[in-house]
Design a protein around this motif. Structure first.
Motif, short mmCIF file in Angstrom:
data_model
loop_
_atom_site.label_atom_id
_atom_site.label_comp_id
_atom_site.label_asym_id
_atom_site.label_seq_id
_atom_site.Cartn_x
_atom_site.Cartn_y
_atom_site.Cartn_z
N LEU A 184 0.82 -1.20 0.00
CA LEU A 184 0.00 0.00 0.00
C LEU A 184 0.86 1.26 0.00
N ASP A 185 1.97 1.21 0.72
CA ASP A 185 2.89 2.34 0.75
C ASP A 185 3.46 2.61 -0.64
N LYS A 217 2.03 1.79 -3.53
CA LYS A 217 0.95 2.30 -4.37
C LYS A 217 0.67 3.76 -4.05
N ALA A 218 0.74 4.12 -2.77
CA ALA A 218 0.50 5.51 -2.36
C ALA A 218 1.56 6.43 -2.97
N ASP A 219 2.81 5.99 -2.96
CA ASP A 219 3.87 6.79 -3.58
C ASP A 219 3.64 6.95 -5.08
N VAL A 259 0.73 6.88 -6.70
CA VAL A 259 -0.40 7.79 -6.93
C VAL A 259 0.01 9.23 -6.63
N LYS A 260 0.72 9.42 -5.53
CA LYS A 260 1.19 10.76 -5.17
C LYS A 260 2.08 11.33 -6.27
N GLY A 314 7.61 4.44 -5.97
CA GLY A 314 6.47 3.57 -5.70
C GLY A 314 6.51 2.29 -6.50
#
Length: 57
Positions: free
Chosen positions: A7-8, A10-12, A14-15, A42
């Motif tokens: 998840l970390d 994927k968050a990077d 998307v960010k 990410g």
């Protein structure tokens, strides 16, 4: 702990996509480059997690 890392990553990603797009819209090359870097970071994190999962099997 593996799901948190995925998840970390994927968050990077998307960010980074958001930053890259914002940089393109505002013609801010630094923000666009930062976004590309975040996306790459990410993607690398996700790749490492996939590799770990492959070795667990």
């Amino acid at each position: 702990m593996g799901i948190e890392d995925k998840l970390d990553g994927k968050a990077d990603e998307v960010k980074g996509h958001v930053k890259e797009t914002a940089g393109q819209v505002t013609n801010d090359e630094n923000l666009e480059a930062e976004g590309k870097g975040d996306k790459t970071k990410g993607n690398l994190k996700q790749g490492v997690e996939k590799l770990k999962d492959a070795f667990k099997k």
